[in-house]
Design a protein around this motif. Structure first.
Motif, PDB file in Angstrom:
ATOM      1  N   TYR A  75       0.819  -1.210   0.000  1.00 16.02           N
ATOM      2  CA  TYR A  75       0.000   0.000   0.000  1.00 16.02           C
ATOM      3  C   TYR A  75       0.853   1.259   0.000  1.00 16.02           C
ATOM      4  CZ  TYR A  75      -4.451  -2.419   0.681  1.00 16.02           C
ATOM      5  OH  TYR A  75      -5.559  -3.196   0.514  1.00 16.02           O
ATOM      6  N   ARG A  76       1.874   1.306   0.818  1.00 14.43           N
ATOM      7  CA  ARG A  76       2.712   2.508   0.909  1.00 14.43           C
ATOM      8  C   ARG A  76       3.833   2.419  -0.131  1.00 14.43           C
ATOM      9  NH1 ARG A  76       2.039   0.890   6.326  1.00 14.43           N
ATOM     10  NH2 ARG A  76       0.524   2.182   7.429  1.00 14.43           N
ATOM     11  N   TYR A 118       5.099   3.494  -4.353  1.00  8.25           N
ATOM     12  CA  TYR A 118       4.900   4.170  -5.629  1.00  8.25           C
ATOM     13  C   TYR A 118       5.829   3.516  -6.638  1.00  8.25           C
ATOM     14  CZ  TYR A 118       4.552   7.586  -9.312  1.00  8.25           C
ATOM     15  OH  TYR A 118       4.334   8.174 -10.536  1.00  8.25           O
ATOM     16  N   THR A 152       1.288   0.443  -7.737  1.00 12.84           N
ATOM     17  CA  THR A 152       1.327   1.502  -6.731  1.00 12.84           C
ATOM     18  C   THR A 152       0.192   1.319  -5.730  1.00 12.84           C
ATOM     19  OG1 THR A 152       2.421   3.075  -8.190  1.00 12.84           O
ATOM     20  CG2 THR A 152       1.047   4.003  -6.441  1.00 12.84           C
ATOM     21  N   GLU A 183      -0.441   3.739  -3.001  1.00 13.64           N
ATOM     22  CA  GLU A 183      -0.925   4.981  -2.401  1.00 13.64           C
ATOM     23  C   GLU A 183      -1.930   5.684  -3.317  1.00 13.64           C
ATOM     24  OE1 GLU A 183       0.427   7.826  -4.139  1.00 13.64           O
ATOM     25  OE2 GLU A 183       2.605   7.819  -3.763  1.00 13.64           O
ATOM     26  N   THR A 204      10.972   2.051   0.972  1.00 14.78           N
ATOM     27  CA  THR A 204       9.861   2.873   0.493  1.00 14.78           C
ATOM     28  C   THR A 204      10.332   4.315   0.367  1.00 14.78           C
ATOM     29  OG1 THR A 204       8.237   1.421   1.509  1.00 14.78           O
ATOM     30  CG2 THR A 204       7.533   3.667   1.017  1.00 14.78           C
ATOM     31  N   ASN A 226       6.908   7.847  -0.122  1.00 17.88           N
ATOM     32  CA  ASN A 226       5.941   7.661   0.958  1.00 17.88           C
ATOM     33  C   ASN A 226       6.591   7.651   2.340  1.00 17.88           C
ATOM     34  OD1 ASN A 226       2.975   7.037  -0.076  1.00 17.88           O
ATOM     35  ND2 ASN A 226       4.430   6.271  -1.579  1.00 17.88           N
ATOM     36  N   TYR A 277      -4.039  11.621   6.179  1.00 14.67           N
ATOM     37  CA  TYR A 277      -3.632  10.757   5.077  1.00 14.67           C
ATOM     38  C   TYR A 277      -4.498  11.014   3.850  1.00 14.67           C
ATOM     39  CZ  TYR A 277      -3.025   6.610   2.236  1.00 14.67           C
ATOM     40  OH  TYR A 277      -2.784   5.759   1.178  1.00 14.67           O
ATOM     41  N   GLY A 278      -3.831  11.143   2.722  1.00 17.70           N
ATOM     42  CA  GLY A 278      -4.536  11.249   1.455  1.00 17.70           C
ATOM     43  C   GLY A 278      -4.986  12.634   1.092  1.00 17.70           C
ATOM     44  N   HIS A 338       5.404  14.889   0.696  1.00 20.97           N
ATOM     45  CA  HIS A 338       4.400  13.878   0.356  1.00 20.97           C
ATOM     46  C   HIS A 338       3.683  13.518   1.649  1.00 20.97           C
ATOM     47  CE1 HIS A 338       2.590  10.875  -2.236  1.00 20.97           C
ATOM     48  NE2 HIS A 338       2.713   9.998  -1.258  1.00 20.97           N
ATOM     49  N   GLU A 339       2.343  13.671   1.634  1.00 18.68           N
ATOM     50  CA  GLU A 339       1.576  13.524   2.865  1.00 18.68           C
ATOM     51  C   GLU A 339       2.184  14.430   3.939  1.00 18.68           C
ATOM     52  OE1 GLU A 339       0.937   9.414   3.802  1.00 18.68           O
ATOM     53  OE2 GLU A 339       0.163   9.001   1.807  1.00 18.68           O
TER      54      GLU A 339
END
Length: 447
Positions: A141-142, A144, A155, A157, A220, A223, A386-387, A411-412
Protein backbone atom coordinates in the motif's frame (compact mmCIF):
# COMPACT_ATOMS: atom_id res chain seq x y z
CA UNK A 1 16.77 44.93 -29.53
CA UNK A 2 18.15 42.32 -27.14
CA UNK A 3 15.75 40.54 -24.85
CA UNK A 4 16.50 41.24 -21.19
CA UNK A 5 16.96 38.34 -18.79
CA UNK A 6 13.82 39.32 -16.89
CA UNK A 7 11.62 39.51 -19.99
CA UNK A 8 13.06 36.24 -21.28
CA UNK A 9 12.16 34.54 -18.00
CA UNK A 10 8.61 35.90 -18.21
CA UNK A 11 8.23 34.71 -21.81
CA UNK A 12 9.41 31.21 -20.84
CA UNK A 13 7.04 31.07 -17.85
CA UNK A 14 4.08 32.36 -19.86
CA UNK A 15 4.65 29.77 -22.59
CA UNK A 16 5.12 27.02 -20.02
CA UNK A 17 1.87 27.79 -18.22
CA UNK A 18 -0.05 28.28 -21.48
CA UNK A 19 1.09 25.15 -23.32
CA UNK A 20 2.46 22.62 -20.80
CA UNK A 21 0.41 20.39 -18.55
CA UNK A 22 2.41 20.09 -15.31
CA UNK A 23 2.34 16.77 -13.49
CA UNK A 24 0.68 16.24 -10.10
CA UNK A 25 -0.78 19.77 -10.06
CA UNK A 26 -3.92 21.81 -10.49
CA UNK A 27 -3.05 23.80 -13.59
CA UNK A 28 -4.48 27.14 -12.50
CA UNK A 29 -2.17 29.54 -10.70
CA UNK A 30 1.10 27.76 -11.48
CA UNK A 31 4.23 29.90 -11.25
CA UNK A 32 7.22 27.76 -12.28
CA UNK A 33 10.79 28.95 -11.88
CA UNK A 34 12.45 29.70 -15.20
CA UNK A 35 15.90 28.16 -14.83
CA UNK A 36 18.83 29.77 -16.63
CA UNK A 37 21.74 27.55 -15.57
CA UNK A 38 22.72 24.78 -13.18
CA UNK A 39 25.90 23.34 -11.71
CA UNK A 40 26.67 20.93 -8.89
CA UNK A 41 23.91 21.02 -6.27
CA UNK A 42 22.67 24.44 -7.41
CA UNK A 43 20.60 26.07 -10.13
CA UNK A 44 19.88 29.72 -10.89
CA UNK A 45 16.90 31.66 -12.21
CA UNK A 46 17.19 34.56 -14.67
CA UNK A 47 17.34 37.06 -11.81
CA UNK A 48 20.49 35.41 -10.50
CA UNK A 49 18.86 33.75 -7.47
CA UNK A 50 20.65 30.52 -6.51
CA UNK A 51 18.60 27.51 -5.39
CA UNK A 52 19.90 24.43 -3.58
CA UNK A 53 18.60 21.23 -5.12
CA UNK A 54 17.90 19.30 -1.92
CA UNK A 55 15.75 16.65 -3.58
CA UNK A 56 18.16 16.05 -6.48
CA UNK A 57 15.23 17.10 -8.66
CA UNK A 58 13.05 13.97 -8.43
CA UNK A 59 15.66 11.99 -6.47
CA UNK A 60 17.37 11.21 -9.75
CA UNK A 61 20.14 13.78 -10.22
CA UNK A 62 22.60 11.80 -8.10
CA UNK A 63 25.74 13.30 -9.63
CA UNK A 64 24.46 16.86 -9.73
CA UNK A 65 24.04 19.36 -12.52
CA UNK A 66 26.60 20.04 -15.22
CA UNK A 67 28.74 16.94 -14.87
CA UNK A 68 31.16 17.33 -17.75
CA UNK A 69 32.12 13.65 -17.98
CA UNK A 70 28.50 12.66 -18.58
CA UNK A 71 27.95 15.50 -21.06
CA UNK A 72 31.07 14.59 -23.03
CA UNK A 73 30.00 10.94 -23.23
CA UNK A 74 26.64 12.00 -24.70
CA UNK A 75 28.40 14.27 -27.21
CA UNK A 76 30.74 11.51 -28.31
CA UNK A 77 27.84 9.14 -28.87
CA UNK A 78 25.91 11.83 -30.76
CA UNK A 79 28.90 12.36 -33.05
CA UNK A 80 28.95 8.62 -33.84
CA UNK A 81 25.18 8.23 -34.18
CA UNK A 82 22.19 9.15 -32.00
CA UNK A 83 19.92 6.17 -32.48
CA UNK A 84 19.89 2.51 -33.37
CA UNK A 85 16.94 0.24 -32.66
CA UNK A 86 17.00 -2.34 -29.85
CA UNK A 87 17.79 -5.22 -32.23
CA UNK A 88 21.22 -3.78 -33.14
CA UNK A 89 24.46 -4.33 -31.22
CA UNK A 90 25.44 -0.90 -29.90
CA UNK A 91 28.68 -0.34 -27.99
CA UNK A 92 27.24 1.91 -25.28
CA UNK A 93 24.26 -0.41 -24.81
CA UNK A 94 26.42 -3.52 -24.54
CA UNK A 95 28.91 -1.83 -22.22
CA UNK A 96 26.24 -0.52 -19.87
CA UNK A 97 24.47 -3.89 -19.70
CA UNK A 98 27.77 -5.53 -18.76
CA UNK A 99 28.43 -2.86 -16.13
CA UNK A 100 24.97 -3.17 -14.59
CA UNK A 101 25.20 -6.95 -14.34
CA UNK A 102 28.64 -6.52 -12.80
CA UNK A 103 27.04 -4.47 -10.00
CA UNK A 104 24.35 -7.08 -9.32
CA UNK A 105 24.58 -10.24 -7.18
CA UNK A 106 26.21 -13.27 -8.82
CA UNK A 107 22.83 -14.84 -9.69
CA UNK A 108 22.07 -12.14 -12.30
CA UNK A 109 22.43 -12.61 -16.03
CA UNK A 110 20.92 -9.99 -18.36
CA UNK A 111 19.29 -6.56 -18.61
CA UNK A 112 16.27 -5.32 -20.54
CA UNK A 113 16.54 -1.55 -20.92
CA UNK A 114 13.47 0.70 -20.74
CA UNK A 115 12.80 4.43 -20.86
CA UNK A 116 12.27 5.05 -17.14
CA UNK A 117 11.19 3.49 -13.86
CA UNK A 118 7.50 3.04 -14.59
CA UNK A 119 8.02 0.97 -17.72
CA UNK A 120 10.82 -0.92 -15.98
CA UNK A 121 8.24 -2.07 -13.43
CA UNK A 122 5.71 -2.77 -16.19
CA UNK A 123 8.16 -5.06 -17.98
CA UNK A 124 9.37 -6.68 -14.77
CA UNK A 125 5.91 -7.94 -13.90
CA UNK A 126 5.36 -9.08 -17.49
CA UNK A 127 8.57 -11.12 -17.33
CA UNK A 128 7.66 -12.59 -13.95
CA UNK A 129 4.24 -13.64 -15.26
CA UNK A 130 5.70 -15.16 -18.42
CA UNK A 131 8.44 -16.99 -16.51
CA UNK A 132 6.19 -18.43 -13.78
CA UNK A 133 2.99 -18.90 -15.81
CA UNK A 134 1.13 -17.23 -12.94
CA UNK A 135 -0.99 -14.06 -12.91
CA UNK A 136 -1.21 -12.46 -9.45
CA UNK A 137 1.23 -9.79 -8.32
CA UNK A 138 1.66 -8.60 -4.72
CA UNK A 139 2.76 -5.05 -3.89
CA UNK A 140 2.43 -2.76 -0.89
CA UNK A 141 0.00 0.00 0.00
CA UNK A 142 2.71 2.51 0.91
CA UNK A 143 4.42 2.24 -2.43
CA UNK A 144 4.90 4.17 -5.63
CA UNK A 145 6.02 2.26 -8.71
CA UNK A 146 4.94 4.69 -11.45
CA UNK A 147 1.75 6.12 -12.90
CA UNK A 148 1.35 4.20 -16.16
CA UNK A 149 -1.43 1.63 -16.10
CA UNK A 150 0.52 -1.42 -14.98
CA UNK A 151 2.91 0.44 -12.68
CA UNK A 152 -0.01 2.47 -11.38
CA UNK A 153 -1.79 -0.74 -10.41
CA UNK A 154 1.35 -1.82 -8.57
CA UNK A 155 1.33 1.50 -6.73
CA UNK A 156 -0.53 1.35 -3.44
CA UNK A 157 -0.93 4.98 -2.40
CA UNK A 158 -3.61 7.43 -3.63
CA UNK A 159 -1.94 8.10 -6.98
CA UNK A 160 -3.43 4.77 -8.10
CA UNK A 161 -7.02 5.98 -7.66
CA UNK A 162 -7.52 7.41 -11.19
CA UNK A 163 -6.66 3.94 -12.57
CA UNK A 164 -9.28 2.07 -10.58
CA UNK A 165 -11.07 -0.33 -10.76
CA UNK A 166 -7.80 -1.41 -12.30
CA UNK A 167 -6.41 -4.75 -13.41
CA UNK A 168 -7.46 -8.04 -11.79
CA UNK A 169 -4.76 -9.92 -9.93
CA UNK A 170 -2.98 -7.01 -8.25
CA UNK A 171 -2.99 -7.67 -4.48
CA UNK A 172 -1.89 -5.17 -1.79
CA UNK A 173 -0.35 -5.73 1.61
CA UNK A 174 1.10 -3.46 4.29
CA UNK A 175 4.80 -2.88 4.75
CA UNK A 176 6.41 -2.47 8.18
CA UNK A 177 5.93 1.15 9.26
CA UNK A 178 7.03 0.90 12.86
CA UNK A 179 6.57 4.58 13.70
CA UNK A 180 2.84 4.32 12.97
CA UNK A 181 2.36 0.75 14.21
CA UNK A 182 0.07 0.32 17.23
CA UNK A 183 1.91 -2.82 18.34
CA UNK A 184 5.01 -2.13 20.41
CA UNK A 185 7.56 -4.72 19.31
CA UNK A 186 10.46 -5.69 21.55
CA UNK A 187 12.91 -5.54 18.63
CA UNK A 188 13.22 -4.98 14.91
CA UNK A 189 13.53 -8.73 14.45
CA UNK A 190 10.23 -9.29 16.28
CA UNK A 191 8.52 -6.71 14.06
CA UNK A 192 9.98 -8.31 10.96
CA UNK A 193 8.78 -11.75 12.03
CA UNK A 194 5.26 -10.41 12.61
CA UNK A 195 4.98 -8.72 9.20
CA UNK A 196 6.51 -11.67 7.36
CA UNK A 197 4.05 -14.05 9.05
CA UNK A 198 1.09 -11.83 8.06
CA UNK A 199 2.34 -11.70 4.47
CA UNK A 200 2.73 -15.47 4.35
CA UNK A 201 -0.80 -15.91 5.71
CA UNK A 202 -2.19 -13.60 3.02
CA UNK A 203 -0.29 -15.48 0.33
CA UNK A 204 -1.77 -18.76 1.52
CA UNK A 205 -5.27 -17.31 1.26
CA UNK A 206 -4.60 -15.92 -2.22
CA UNK A 207 -3.20 -19.25 -3.43
CA UNK A 208 0.60 -19.43 -3.67
CA UNK A 209 0.48 -21.24 -7.01
CA UNK A 210 -1.28 -18.24 -8.56
CA UNK A 211 1.28 -15.61 -7.47
CA UNK A 212 3.97 -14.59 -9.95
CA UNK A 213 5.80 -11.93 -7.98
CA UNK A 214 6.12 -9.82 -4.87
CA UNK A 215 7.21 -6.28 -5.81
CA UNK A 216 8.76 -4.06 -3.17
CA UNK A 217 10.49 -0.73 -3.11
CA UNK A 218 13.49 -2.04 -1.20
CA UNK A 219 13.20 1.12 0.88
CA UNK A 220 9.86 2.87 0.49
CA UNK A 221 10.73 6.22 -1.11
CA UNK A 222 8.37 9.15 -1.54
CA UNK A 223 5.94 7.66 0.96
CA UNK A 224 8.36 8.41 3.77
CA UNK A 225 11.76 6.70 3.37
CA UNK A 226 10.44 3.73 5.36
CA UNK A 227 13.40 1.49 6.09
CA UNK A 228 12.50 -2.18 6.63
CA UNK A 229 13.39 -3.73 10.00
CA UNK A 230 16.26 -6.18 9.96
CA UNK A 231 15.00 -9.62 9.00
CA UNK A 232 12.04 -8.43 6.94
CA UNK A 233 13.52 -8.62 3.44
CA UNK A 234 15.27 -11.85 4.37
CA UNK A 235 11.87 -13.21 5.42
CA UNK A 236 10.24 -12.16 2.16
CA UNK A 237 13.06 -13.86 0.29
CA UNK A 238 12.35 -17.10 2.18
CA UNK A 239 8.63 -16.89 1.33
CA UNK A 240 9.48 -16.41 -2.34
CA UNK A 241 11.82 -19.41 -2.25
CA UNK A 242 9.18 -21.53 -0.49
CA UNK A 243 6.45 -20.87 -3.06
CA UNK A 244 8.42 -20.22 -6.26
CA UNK A 245 7.46 -16.53 -6.31
CA UNK A 246 9.71 -13.97 -7.98
CA UNK A 247 11.11 -11.31 -5.63
CA UNK A 248 11.26 -8.01 -7.50
CA UNK A 249 13.14 -5.16 -5.84
CA UNK A 250 12.22 -1.72 -7.15
CA UNK A 251 15.50 0.21 -6.86
CA UNK A 252 14.39 3.09 -9.08
CA UNK A 253 14.81 5.66 -6.30
CA UNK A 254 17.11 3.87 -3.83
CA UNK A 255 19.54 2.47 -6.37
CA UNK A 256 22.87 3.76 -7.64
CA UNK A 257 24.37 4.90 -4.37
CA UNK A 258 21.51 6.77 -2.76
CA UNK A 259 21.63 4.69 0.44
CA UNK A 260 25.40 4.34 0.76
CA UNK A 261 25.55 1.07 -1.18
CA UNK A 262 25.12 0.74 -4.89
CA UNK A 263 21.73 -0.91 -4.34
CA UNK A 264 19.64 -0.81 -1.18
CA UNK A 265 19.07 -4.58 -1.01
CA UNK A 266 22.78 -4.99 -0.33
CA UNK A 267 22.21 -3.69 3.22
CA UNK A 268 20.33 -6.93 4.00
CA UNK A 269 22.48 -9.34 1.97
CA UNK A 270 19.65 -10.71 -0.16
CA UNK A 271 19.55 -11.75 -3.80
CA UNK A 272 16.37 -10.72 -5.63
CA UNK A 273 15.20 -12.45 -8.79
CA UNK A 274 14.55 -9.19 -10.64
CA UNK A 275 15.74 -5.63 -9.99
CA UNK A 276 14.22 -2.55 -11.61
CA UNK A 277 16.21 0.65 -11.86
CA UNK A 278 16.20 4.10 -13.49
CA UNK A 279 16.92 7.61 -12.10
CA UNK A 280 20.53 7.32 -10.89
CA UNK A 281 21.68 5.13 -13.77
CA UNK A 282 21.91 8.29 -15.94
CA UNK A 283 21.13 10.92 -13.30
CA UNK A 284 18.50 12.41 -15.59
CA UNK A 285 20.95 13.52 -18.29
CA UNK A 286 19.07 11.24 -20.69
CA UNK A 287 16.10 9.18 -19.59
CA UNK A 288 16.74 5.44 -19.07
CA UNK A 289 15.45 2.57 -16.97
CA UNK A 290 16.00 -1.14 -16.88
CA UNK A 291 15.09 -4.60 -15.65
CA UNK A 292 17.93 -6.81 -14.49
CA UNK A 293 16.99 -10.50 -14.30
CA UNK A 294 18.52 -13.62 -12.81
CA UNK A 295 20.46 -16.08 -14.95
CA UNK A 296 17.58 -18.53 -14.60
CA UNK A 297 15.05 -16.05 -16.00
CA UNK A 298 17.45 -14.97 -18.74
CA UNK A 299 17.98 -18.62 -19.77
CA UNK A 300 14.21 -19.22 -19.88
CA UNK A 301 13.88 -16.65 -22.65
CA UNK A 302 16.51 -18.41 -24.74
CA UNK A 303 13.72 -20.82 -25.75
CA UNK A 304 10.62 -18.74 -24.96
CA UNK A 305 9.46 -15.59 -26.73
CA UNK A 306 10.18 -12.39 -24.78
CA UNK A 307 7.02 -10.39 -25.36
CA UNK A 308 8.54 -7.04 -24.39
CA UNK A 309 9.53 -4.24 -26.72
CA UNK A 310 10.08 -0.48 -26.74
CA UNK A 311 11.21 1.70 -29.63
CA UNK A 312 13.70 3.55 -27.45
CA UNK A 313 14.81 0.63 -25.30
CA UNK A 314 18.51 1.11 -24.56
CA UNK A 315 18.74 4.40 -26.48
CA UNK A 316 22.42 4.88 -27.42
CA UNK A 317 22.60 8.40 -25.99
CA UNK A 318 21.07 7.24 -22.72
CA UNK A 319 23.38 4.25 -22.49
CA UNK A 320 26.41 6.46 -23.14
CA UNK A 321 25.28 8.66 -20.26
CA UNK A 322 24.80 5.53 -18.15
CA UNK A 323 28.30 4.25 -18.85
CA UNK A 324 29.73 7.62 -17.82
CA UNK A 325 27.62 7.69 -14.65
CA UNK A 326 28.55 4.20 -13.51
CA UNK A 327 32.23 4.95 -14.12
CA UNK A 328 31.93 8.21 -12.20
CA UNK A 329 30.40 6.51 -9.16
CA UNK A 330 33.45 4.27 -8.90
CA UNK A 331 36.26 6.56 -9.99
CA UNK A 332 35.15 9.44 -7.75
CA UNK A 333 34.38 7.37 -4.64
CA UNK A 334 30.76 8.50 -4.51
CA UNK A 335 29.69 5.79 -2.04
CA UNK A 336 32.39 6.96 0.37
CA UNK A 337 31.03 10.51 0.17
CA UNK A 338 27.45 9.33 0.66
CA UNK A 339 28.36 7.51 3.85
CA UNK A 340 30.50 10.37 5.17
CA UNK A 341 28.00 13.15 4.47
CA UNK A 342 25.08 10.86 5.30
CA UNK A 343 26.43 10.54 8.84
CA UNK A 344 26.29 14.33 9.18
CA UNK A 345 22.78 14.37 7.72
CA UNK A 346 21.63 11.81 10.28
CA UNK A 347 23.17 13.72 13.19
CA UNK A 348 21.55 16.99 12.09
CA UNK A 349 18.14 15.35 11.62
CA UNK A 350 18.28 13.71 15.05
CA UNK A 351 19.07 17.12 16.56
CA UNK A 352 16.03 18.59 14.82
CA UNK A 353 13.86 15.75 16.10
CA UNK A 354 14.96 16.47 19.67
CA UNK A 355 14.51 20.23 19.25
CA UNK A 356 11.26 20.68 17.34
CA UNK A 357 7.77 19.85 18.56
CA UNK A 358 6.56 19.33 14.99
CA UNK A 359 9.09 16.60 14.17
CA UNK A 360 7.70 13.21 15.06
CA UNK A 361 10.28 11.06 13.36
CA UNK A 362 13.29 11.27 11.09
CA UNK A 363 14.38 8.38 8.87
CA UNK A 364 17.60 8.30 6.92
CA UNK A 365 20.02 5.97 5.26
CA UNK A 366 22.90 7.39 3.24
CA UNK A 367 21.56 10.55 1.62
CA UNK A 368 17.98 9.29 1.55
CA UNK A 369 15.92 10.93 4.28
CA UNK A 370 12.45 12.07 5.32
CA UNK A 371 11.21 14.26 8.16
CA UNK A 372 7.77 13.22 9.41
CA UNK A 373 5.76 16.15 10.77
CA UNK A 374 3.14 15.71 13.49
CA UNK A 375 0.65 17.79 15.45
CA UNK A 376 1.61 16.07 18.68
CA UNK A 377 4.63 13.91 19.45
CA UNK A 378 2.84 11.85 22.09
CA UNK A 379 -0.14 10.87 19.91
CA UNK A 380 1.91 10.88 16.67
CA UNK A 381 -1.05 12.50 14.91
CA UNK A 382 0.15 13.57 11.43
CA UNK A 383 0.36 17.26 10.67
CA UNK A 384 -1.95 16.59 7.70
CA UNK A 385 -4.39 13.72 7.31
CA UNK A 386 -3.63 10.76 5.08
CA UNK A 387 -4.54 11.25 1.45
CA UNK A 388 -5.17 14.98 1.60
CA UNK A 389 -4.04 18.41 2.74
CA UNK A 390 -7.10 20.66 2.22
CA UNK A 391 -5.49 23.65 3.97
CA UNK A 392 -2.28 23.33 2.00
CA UNK A 393 -0.16 23.08 5.14
CA UNK A 394 2.63 21.05 3.55
CA UNK A 395 2.64 23.34 0.53
CA UNK A 396 3.18 26.31 2.84
CA UNK A 397 6.10 24.56 4.52
CA UNK A 398 7.71 23.71 1.18
CA UNK A 399 7.05 27.34 0.21
CA UNK A 400 8.89 28.60 3.30
CA UNK A 401 11.84 26.42 2.35
CA UNK A 402 11.67 27.75 -1.20
CA UNK A 403 11.91 31.31 0.13
CA UNK A 404 15.24 30.27 1.64
CA UNK A 405 16.21 28.69 -1.72
CA UNK A 406 16.04 25.19 -0.19
CA UNK A 407 14.27 23.20 -2.91
CA UNK A 408 12.56 19.92 -2.15
CA UNK A 409 9.11 18.38 -2.11
CA UNK A 410 6.68 16.90 0.39
CA UNK A 411 4.40 13.88 0.36
CA UNK A 412 1.58 13.52 2.86
CA UNK A 413 3.14 14.74 6.15
CA UNK A 414 6.73 14.07 5.08
CA UNK A 415 9.41 16.44 3.79
CA UNK A 416 12.08 14.70 1.71
CA UNK A 417 15.79 15.47 2.04
CA UNK A 418 17.62 13.69 -0.79
CA UNK A 419 20.37 15.94 -2.19
CA UNK A 420 22.79 15.05 -4.98
CA UNK A 421 25.33 12.49 -3.81
CA UNK A 422 28.20 14.90 -4.50
CA UNK A 423 27.11 17.29 -1.72
CA UNK A 424 29.79 18.21 0.82
CA UNK A 425 29.61 18.29 4.63
CA UNK A 426 29.78 22.09 4.55
CA UNK A 427 26.93 22.31 2.07
CA UNK A 428 24.70 19.87 3.98
CA UNK A 429 25.15 21.83 7.22
CA UNK A 430 24.45 25.12 5.46
CA UNK A 431 21.24 23.81 3.93
CA UNK A 432 19.95 22.02 7.02
CA UNK A 433 20.30 25.27 8.98
CA UNK A 434 17.56 26.60 6.67
CA UNK A 435 15.40 23.56 7.44
CA UNK A 436 15.96 24.16 11.16
CA UNK A 437 14.68 27.74 10.84
CA UNK A 438 11.56 26.67 8.95
CA UNK A 439 10.75 23.94 11.46
CA UNK A 440 10.99 26.55 14.21
CA UNK A 441 8.33 28.56 12.39
CA UNK A 442 6.15 25.45 12.06
CA UNK A 443 6.45 24.91 15.84
CA UNK A 444 5.25 28.45 16.55
CA UNK A 445 2.62 28.97 13.87
CA UNK A 446 1.19 25.63 12.73
CA UNK A 447 0.79 23.47 15.82
Amino acid sequence: MATTAQSKAEIIKQKSVKYNLQSWSKQGGLNPIAVEKAEGIYYWDYDGNRYSDMSAQLVNLNLGHGNKEIVEAIKEQADQYCYMGPSFAVESRADLAEMVIGLMPDNFGKVFFTNAGADANENAIKMARMFTGRKKVFSRYRSYHGSTFGAGNLTGEPRRYPLEPGIPGFVKFFDPYLYREQIQFESEQAAAAYYVAKLREQICYEGPDSIAAIVLETITGSNGVIIPPDGYLQGVRKICDEFGIMMICDEVMAGFGRTGKMFAFEHWDIKPDIVTFAKGVTCGYVQLGGVAVSKEIAAYFDDHFLSCGLTYSGHPLACAAGVACVRYYGEHNILENVNKVGKVLGEELEAMKAKHACVGDVRYIGLFAAIELVKDKASREPLVSYGGDPKGVMGKIVGMLKEKRFMTYSHENMVLVCPPLIITEEQIREELAKMDEVLGTVDKEML
